[in-house]
Design an enzyme around this catalytic site. Sequence first.
Site, mmCIF file in Angstrom:
data_model
loop_
_atom_site.group_PDB
_atom_site.id
_atom_site.type_symbol
_atom_site.label_atom_id
_atom_site.label_comp_id
_atom_site.label_asym_id
_atom_site.label_seq_id
_atom_site.Cartn_x
_atom_site.Cartn_y
_atom_site.Cartn_z
ATOM 1 N N HIS A 67 0.844 -1.206 0.000
ATOM 2 C CA HIS A 67 0.000 0.000 0.000
ATOM 3 C C HIS A 67 0.879 1.255 0.000
ATOM 4 C CE1 HIS A 67 -3.674 2.274 1.554
ATOM 5 N NE2 HIS A 67 -2.682 3.121 1.811
ATOM 6 N N GLU A 68 1.881 1.252 0.886
ATOM 7 C CA GLU A 68 2.782 2.418 0.960
ATOM 8 C C GLU A 68 3.606 2.564 -0.318
ATOM 9 O OE1 GLU A 68 2.362 4.516 3.225
ATOM 10 O OE2 GLU A 68 1.100 3.202 4.406
ATOM 11 N N HIS A 71 1.675 4.408 -2.895
ATOM 12 C CA HIS A 71 1.799 5.867 -2.717
ATOM 13 C C HIS A 71 3.165 6.357 -3.248
ATOM 14 C CE1 HIS A 71 -1.750 6.477 -0.306
ATOM 15 N NE2 HIS A 71 -1.332 5.758 0.711
HETATM 16 ZN ZN LIG Z 1 -2.490 5.160 2.333
#
Ligand SMILES: [Zn+2]
Length: 240
Positions: A67-68, A71
């Site tokens: 998830h990171e 980003h």
């Molecule tokens: Zn996030």
Amino acid sequence: MRGAITVCRVACIPVEIQVSWPPVFLFVSWALAVRFFPRLYPEWSTSSHWMAGVLCSVLLFGSLLAHELGHALVARWRGLSVFRISLFFLGGIAEIGVDDGTPGDEFWMTLAGPATSVLLAVSFVGVGLAIAATDQRLGAVALYLGISNALLAAFNLLPGYPLDGGRLFRAVLWQIFGDRTRATRWASCLGLGIGVVGIVSGLVDVISGDALVGIWLAAVGAFLILAVRGRISTILTSPS
Ligand SMILES: [Zn+2]
């Protein structure tokens, strides 16, 4: 960062583990192996419960990392600086130099995290359903991770800044107002509201006997309030 060790680099981005993370990893593994899986599958052996628990915990934190990275990689594609990704006791953090960006940069960089979690949720559920009949243990692990990633995306899309949902809300307001400070003020109000709700619900949980969930909720709420008040400048991703 103090109290952290760099365990690897992914696409040249340092990935750190903070000292607060290993106890949480061990606790999550224990809770899955001793509480969660034995209740659902009492017929499994103790070693199967532990293997499923540890595997789920490793892949759960791997999902947070993905998830990171979602980003971070989109941020870098948009020309923003990416300093590091850290795992800590509340989840994961990507440290990104968002101050130089535009509303579009913030929108796409933020959306990439929950989009990664949704993609993982669909993939894990698909794999879980496909193999559940032939391998119940791996099927159960995959379905657990599918549901966890869906909850991760849903929680982080709450509209309170600095959660992902709040950052998306701020990016839209920033585009409309043409004024980042004003957009941040509006989005921060929702962030403070969600932080207060987190602390109050956490205290209610503690009083009603669910101390661990309550402490976690209150800690996330307090973290959001500190972040809104400018004490912490990061992108928080917290497991729900
Ligand atoms: Zn996030």
